[in-house]
Design an enzyme around this catalytic site. Structure first.
Site, mmCIF file in Angstrom:
data_model
loop_
_atom_site.group_PDB
_atom_site.id
_atom_site.type_symbol
_atom_site.label_atom_id
_atom_site.label_comp_id
_atom_site.label_asym_id
_atom_site.label_seq_id
_atom_site.Cartn_x
_atom_site.Cartn_y
_atom_site.Cartn_z
ATOM 1 N N LYS A 168 0.628 -1.012 0.011
ATOM 2 C CA LYS A 168 -0.086 -0.105 0.317
ATOM 3 C C LYS A 168 0.906 1.022 -0.203
ATOM 4 O O LYS A 168 1.859 1.243 1.016
ATOM 5 C CB LYS A 168 -0.624 -0.607 1.094
ATOM 6 N N ASP A 226 -3.063 4.404 -1.477
ATOM 7 C CA ASP A 226 -4.700 4.948 -0.123
ATOM 8 C C ASP A 226 -3.986 6.413 -0.228
ATOM 9 O O ASP A 226 -3.791 6.633 0.450
ATOM 10 C CB ASP A 226 -4.047 3.981 1.094
ATOM 11 N N LYS A 248 -7.125 8.357 -0.561
ATOM 12 C CA LYS A 248 -8.335 8.989 0.562
ATOM 13 C C LYS A 248 -8.992 10.142 -0.016
ATOM 14 O O LYS A 248 -8.724 11.172 0.845
ATOM 15 C CB LYS A 248 -8.381 9.017 1.500
ATOM 16 N N ASP A 302 -12.928 15.710 -1.274
ATOM 17 C CA ASP A 302 -13.046 16.735 -1.793
ATOM 18 C C ASP A 302 -14.394 17.421 -3.185
ATOM 19 O O ASP A 302 -15.623 16.142 -2.479
ATOM 20 C CB ASP A 302 -12.097 17.217 -2.770
ATOM 21 N N THR A 307 -10.616 3.969 10.840
ATOM 22 C CA THR A 307 -10.323 3.068 12.055
ATOM 23 C C THR A 307 -9.980 3.497 12.933
ATOM 24 O O THR A 307 -9.971 2.837 14.180
ATOM 25 C CB THR A 307 -9.657 1.521 11.966
ATOM 26 N N ARG A 362 2.485 -1.222 11.351
ATOM 27 C CA ARG A 362 3.105 -1.686 12.211
ATOM 28 C C ARG A 362 3.768 -2.722 12.874
ATOM 29 O O ARG A 362 4.761 -2.868 12.836
ATOM 30 C CB ARG A 362 3.116 -0.694 12.928
HETATM 31 O O1 LIG Z 1 -9.636 3.651 8.183
HETATM 32 C C1 LIG Z 1 -8.246 2.827 8.077
HETATM 33 C C2 LIG Z 1 -7.860 3.474 6.446
HETATM 34 C C3 LIG Z 1 -6.491 3.426 6.143
HETATM 35 N N1 LIG Z 1 -6.321 3.214 6.788
HETATM 36 C C4 LIG Z 1 -4.690 2.776 6.787
HETATM 37 O O2 LIG Z 1 -3.796 1.393 7.213
HETATM 38 C C5 LIG Z 1 -2.856 1.216 7.572
HETATM 39 C C6 LIG Z 1 -2.742 1.055 8.521
HETATM 40 O O3 LIG Z 1 -0.666 0.508 9.318
HETATM 41 P P1 LIG Z 1 -1.347 -0.093 10.769
HETATM 42 O O4 LIG Z 1 0.214 0.023 11.044
HETATM 43 O O5 LIG Z 1 -1.143 -1.449 10.644
HETATM 44 O O6 LIG Z 1 -1.663 0.731 11.655
HETATM 45 C C7 LIG Z 1 -1.806 3.007 7.415
HETATM 46 O O7 LIG Z 1 -1.142 3.297 6.024
HETATM 47 C C8 LIG Z 1 -3.233 3.407 7.109
HETATM 48 O O8 LIG Z 1 -3.174 4.964 6.566
HETATM 49 C C9 LIG Z 1 -5.886 3.035 8.681
HETATM 50 O O9 LIG Z 1 -5.266 2.469 9.360
HETATM 51 N N2 LIG Z 1 -7.272 3.236 8.958
#
Ligand SMILES: O=c1ccn([C@@H]2O[C@H](COP(=O)(O)O)[C@@H](O)[C@H]2O)c(=O)[nH]1
Length: 235
Positions: free
Chosen positions: A32, A59, A61, A64, A123, A215
């Site tokens: 991603k 991604d 997002k 606009d 999230t 992470r």
């Molecule tokens: O609602 C959302 C949409 C996108 N993300 C993205 O996913 C990854 C999660 O990374 P972690 O390190 O596993 O937390 C990150 O790139 C976010 O921009 C999201 O977390 N929630």
């Protein structure tokens, strides 16, 4: 070990760090590219990933007005990426314009259009944040469901949701609607800023098509070992 269901974010500041991470985890087939890396490197990273036969989730997002989002979707579709994101809260006119724009952009570039998927509710937002800070008078699962249905009725291919809502969305949106879940955390990993998480096994059992796990893998002392543990849990 490989697992095509797991998407790993390249949440790093520059091209050199991104390439180092891709080299460290050759087993990862789906990467991603998000706001940080795309803002710093532009589309160069996409070419590098494609030259290595990787699948790409761009991604960005988008959020606009319809004309602006449609332009961004047309341009993104020209990169030949696999997944692309927009926020459902852009509204129905914007979602419809975006769905059409990815087709136009891909056709013009001679590529396959990306699957366009809508963020239902980030999230990192809790039920408390939704009610008290954002003043949304719906229960969180109902809000996420309504955002997914809005995307589906506007012609999008799927949605991004937390693993906690995925079974409800799967039931209402059907098996062909793509459901992509970030906010996934193995029991041994820290949650960080993710507020609605489940484990990888739980997320898959609940009906997720793809898991986005960053992470817990990329910041682990041994990313290859972390990847292997997660693949084992999911399979
Ligand atoms: O609602 C959302 C949409 C996108 N993300 C993205 O996913 C990854 C999660 O990374 P972690 O390190 O596993 O937390 C990150 O790139 C976010 O921009 C999201 O977390 N929630």
């Amino acid at each position: 070990m490989t697992n095509d269901k797991i998407i790993v974010p390249l949440d790093v500041p520059d091209l050199a760090s991104a390439i180092a991470l891709v080299d460290k985890l050759p087993q990862v087939t789906f990467w991603k590219v998000g706001l940080e890396l795309f803002t710093s490197t532009g589309p160069q990273i996409l070419e590098i990933l494609k030259s290595r036969q990787k699948r790409i989730f761009l991604d960005l997002k988008f959020h606009d007005i319809p004309n602006t989002v449609a332009g961004a979707c047309r341009a993104s579709a020209g990169y030949g990426v696999d997944l692309l994101t927009i926020h459902s809260t852009c509204g129905i006119d914007c979602l419809k314009a975006a769905a059409e724009a990815v087709q136009v952009g891909a056709e013009k570039a001679g590529t396959q259009p990306p699957k366009l998927i809508a963020i239902t509710l980030l999230t990192s937002i809790s039920a408390r944040d939704l009610a008290f800070d954002l003043k949304i008078p719906l229960e969180l699962p109902e809000f996420a469901l309504q955002m997914a249905l809005l995307a589906q009725n506007s012609g999008l291919d799927g949605a991004v949701c937390s693993p906690q809502e995925v079974s409800q969305l799967r039931e209402s949106c059907g098996k062909d609607f793509l459901l992509v879940c970030p906010g996934v955390r193995p029991s041994w990993a820290e949650k960080g800023d993710q507020k609605r998480s489940l484990t990888p096994a739980q997320a898959v059992q609940a009906g997720a098509d793809f898991l986005v796990i960053g992470r817990p893998i990329t910041a682990a002392p041994d990313p290859v070992l972390a990847w292997e543990r997660i693949c084992e849990e999911v399979s």
